[in-house]
Design a protein around this motif. Structure first.
Motif, mmCIF file in Angstrom:
data_model
loop_
_atom_site.group_PDB
_atom_site.id
_atom_site.type_symbol
_atom_site.label_atom_id
_atom_site.label_comp_id
_atom_site.label_asym_id
_atom_site.label_seq_id
_atom_site.Cartn_x
_atom_site.Cartn_y
_atom_site.Cartn_z
ATOM 1 N N ALA A 105 82.681 128.620 5.223
ATOM 2 C CA ALA A 105 81.530 128.016 5.210
ATOM 3 C C ALA A 105 81.417 126.599 5.301
ATOM 4 O O ALA A 105 80.711 125.862 6.068
ATOM 5 C CB ALA A 105 80.750 128.052 3.670
ATOM 6 N N LEU A 106 82.863 125.768 4.949
ATOM 7 C CA LEU A 106 83.157 124.293 5.205
ATOM 8 C C LEU A 106 83.582 124.258 6.834
ATOM 9 O O LEU A 106 83.077 123.109 7.314
ATOM 10 C CB LEU A 106 84.399 124.279 4.375
ATOM 11 N N ALA A 107 84.294 125.318 7.264
ATOM 12 C CA ALA A 107 84.622 125.198 8.591
ATOM 13 C C ALA A 107 83.157 125.324 9.617
ATOM 14 O O ALA A 107 83.057 124.580 10.527
ATOM 15 C CB ALA A 107 85.543 126.219 9.064
ATOM 16 N N ALA A 108 82.381 126.134 9.049
ATOM 17 C CA ALA A 108 81.005 125.996 9.841
ATOM 18 C C ALA A 108 80.187 124.702 9.732
ATOM 19 O O ALA A 108 79.662 124.270 10.590
ATOM 20 C CB ALA A 108 80.141 127.069 9.228
ATOM 21 N N GLU A 109 80.205 124.230 8.677
ATOM 22 C CA GLU A 109 79.760 122.886 8.076
ATOM 23 C C GLU A 109 80.286 121.930 9.049
ATOM 24 O O GLU A 109 79.728 120.957 9.896
ATOM 25 C CB GLU A 109 79.795 122.859 6.623
ATOM 26 N N LEU A 110 81.754 121.960 9.118
ATOM 27 C CA LEU A 110 82.216 120.911 10.164
ATOM 28 C C LEU A 110 81.887 120.977 11.580
ATOM 29 O O LEU A 110 81.603 119.981 12.208
ATOM 30 C CB LEU A 110 83.730 121.106 10.055
ATOM 31 N N LEU A 112 78.949 122.506 12.767
ATOM 32 C CA LEU A 112 77.828 122.124 12.857
ATOM 33 C C LEU A 112 77.546 120.525 13.038
ATOM 34 O O LEU A 112 76.476 119.941 13.451
ATOM 35 C CB LEU A 112 76.877 122.866 11.976
ATOM 36 N N SER A 113 78.355 119.864 12.198
ATOM 37 C CA SER A 113 78.199 118.456 12.220
ATOM 38 C C SER A 113 79.090 117.792 13.507
ATOM 39 O O SER A 113 78.980 116.330 13.454
ATOM 40 C CB SER A 113 78.794 117.775 10.722
ATOM 41 N N GLY A 114 79.368 118.627 14.236
ATOM 42 C CA GLY A 114 80.204 118.080 15.360
ATOM 43 C C GLY A 114 81.551 117.484 15.320
ATOM 44 O O GLY A 114 82.249 117.221 16.013
ATOM 45 N N LYS A 115 82.258 118.031 14.024
ATOM 46 C CA LYS A 115 83.705 117.488 13.893
ATOM 47 C C LYS A 115 84.398 118.754 14.364
ATOM 48 O O LYS A 115 84.362 119.878 13.620
ATOM 49 C CB LYS A 115 83.888 117.335 12.320
ATOM 50 N N THR A 116 85.358 118.645 15.247
ATOM 51 C CA THR A 116 86.273 119.832 15.712
ATOM 52 C C THR A 116 87.836 119.091 15.618
ATOM 53 O O THR A 116 87.993 117.911 15.327
ATOM 54 C CB THR A 116 86.002 120.245 17.080
ATOM 55 N N GLY A 117 88.797 119.953 15.882
ATOM 56 C CA GLY A 117 89.876 119.537 15.920
ATOM 57 C C GLY A 117 90.571 119.276 14.533
ATOM 58 O O GLY A 117 91.677 118.728 14.354
ATOM 59 N N VAL A 118 89.999 119.924 13.333
ATOM 60 C CA VAL A 118 90.463 119.959 12.087
ATOM 61 C C VAL A 118 90.515 121.433 11.373
ATOM 62 O O VAL A 118 89.825 122.205 12.232
ATOM 63 C CB VAL A 118 89.308 119.009 11.363
ATOM 64 N N LEU A 119 91.112 121.283 10.587
ATOM 65 C CA LEU A 119 90.952 122.581 9.582
ATOM 66 C C LEU A 119 90.762 122.396 8.195
ATOM 67 O O LEU A 119 90.823 121.286 7.787
ATOM 68 C CB LEU A 119 92.332 123.498 9.711
ATOM 69 N N VAL A 120 90.171 123.456 7.505
ATOM 70 C CA VAL A 120 89.941 123.196 6.035
ATOM 71 C C VAL A 120 91.062 123.489 5.189
ATOM 72 O O VAL A 120 91.843 124.618 5.854
ATOM 73 C CB VAL A 120 88.584 124.270 5.644
ATOM 74 N N SER A 121 91.491 122.767 4.399
ATOM 75 C CA SER A 121 92.682 123.027 3.510
ATOM 76 C C SER A 121 92.144 122.644 1.926
ATOM 77 O O SER A 121 91.283 122.131 1.687
ATOM 78 C CB SER A 121 93.828 122.120 4.084
ATOM 79 N N GLY A 138 94.280 120.686 -5.101
ATOM 80 C CA GLY A 138 93.189 121.522 -5.821
ATOM 81 C C GLY A 138 91.845 121.002 -5.198
ATOM 82 O O GLY A 138 90.849 121.501 -5.903
ATOM 83 N N ARG A 139 91.712 120.341 -4.247
ATOM 84 C CA ARG A 139 90.364 120.009 -3.707
ATOM 85 C C ARG A 139 90.167 120.321 -2.096
ATOM 86 O O ARG A 139 91.039 120.380 -1.316
ATOM 87 C CB ARG A 139 90.116 118.444 -3.679
ATOM 88 N N TYR A 140 89.125 120.871 -1.638
ATOM 89 C CA TYR A 140 88.879 121.284 -0.379
ATOM 90 C C TYR A 140 88.979 120.069 0.373
ATOM 91 O O TYR A 140 88.303 118.993 -0.129
ATOM 92 C CB TYR A 140 87.472 121.958 -0.252
ATOM 93 N N THR A 141 89.299 119.933 1.448
ATOM 94 C CA THR A 141 89.346 118.814 2.402
ATOM 95 C C THR A 141 89.545 119.307 3.911
ATOM 96 O O THR A 141 89.830 120.417 4.145
ATOM 97 C CB THR A 141 90.712 117.991 2.223
ATOM 98 N N ALA A 142 89.294 118.328 4.954
ATOM 99 C CA ALA A 142 89.683 118.540 6.265
ATOM 100 C C ALA A 142 90.730 117.776 6.638
ATOM 101 O O ALA A 142 90.852 116.768 6.633
ATOM 102 C CB ALA A 142 88.216 118.331 7.055
ATOM 103 N N GLU A 143 91.499 118.495 7.605
ATOM 104 C CA GLU A 143 93.050 117.851 7.887
ATOM 105 C C GLU A 143 92.918 118.050 9.320
ATOM 106 O O GLU A 143 92.445 119.037 10.165
ATOM 107 C CB GLU A 143 94.227 118.598 7.332
ATOM 108 N N PRO A 144 93.549 117.053 10.125
ATOM 109 C CA PRO A 144 93.728 117.287 11.739
ATOM 110 C C PRO A 144 94.599 118.427 12.019
ATOM 111 O O PRO A 144 95.574 118.784 11.107
ATOM 112 C CB PRO A 144 94.367 115.886 12.135
#
Length: 115
Positions: free
Chosen positions: A52-57, A59-68, A72-78
């Motif tokens: 769900a978080l990857a799809a959200e990224l 859809l908001s135009g953010k690519t080249g990142v992964l959800v991690s 203990g918190r979800y984040t997006a990393e290069p």
């Protein structure tokens, strides 16, 4: 007649994402990725949240990142972080090999994913 086989959504989603983003997308079966065994409810929850978080990224135009999960918190990393440093897990302390399950004894006050 029999039962319908469930699954295959990941492969279809990979193809759609690759077409939409023009990025390489990897499809990996959950059980293999998590522990080379059948997923439990926490595995499924985390995988669903990652998707769900990857799809959200996307859809908001953010690519080249992964959800991690960091601390203990979800984040997006290069994507480049994948190859950085060594990843170590104290298997003897945190994992029961015979049961294919994490050990939950002695983890009070630690982050959910033992970062």
């Amino acid at each position: 007649m029999g039962n319908r086989e469930l699954g295959g959504v990941g492969r279809h989603l990979r193809e759609a994402l690759q077409h939409h983003t023009r990025e390489r997308v990897i499809y990996q079966r959950l059980g293999y990725l998590m522990r080379s065994g059948p997923p439990d409810s926490l595995d499924r929850l985390v995988a669903r949240n990652f998707a769900a978080l990857a799809a959200e990224l996307i859809l908001s135009g953010k690519t080249g990142v992964l959800v991690s999960i960091q601390g203990g918190r979800y984040t997006a990393e290069p994507l480049e972080v994948v190859g950085e440093g060594r990843k170590r897990v104290d298997v003897e302390r945190f994992y029961n090999r015979e049961a294919y399950r994490p050990r939950i004894v002695g983890v009070m006050d630690m982050p959910m994913f033992l970062s």
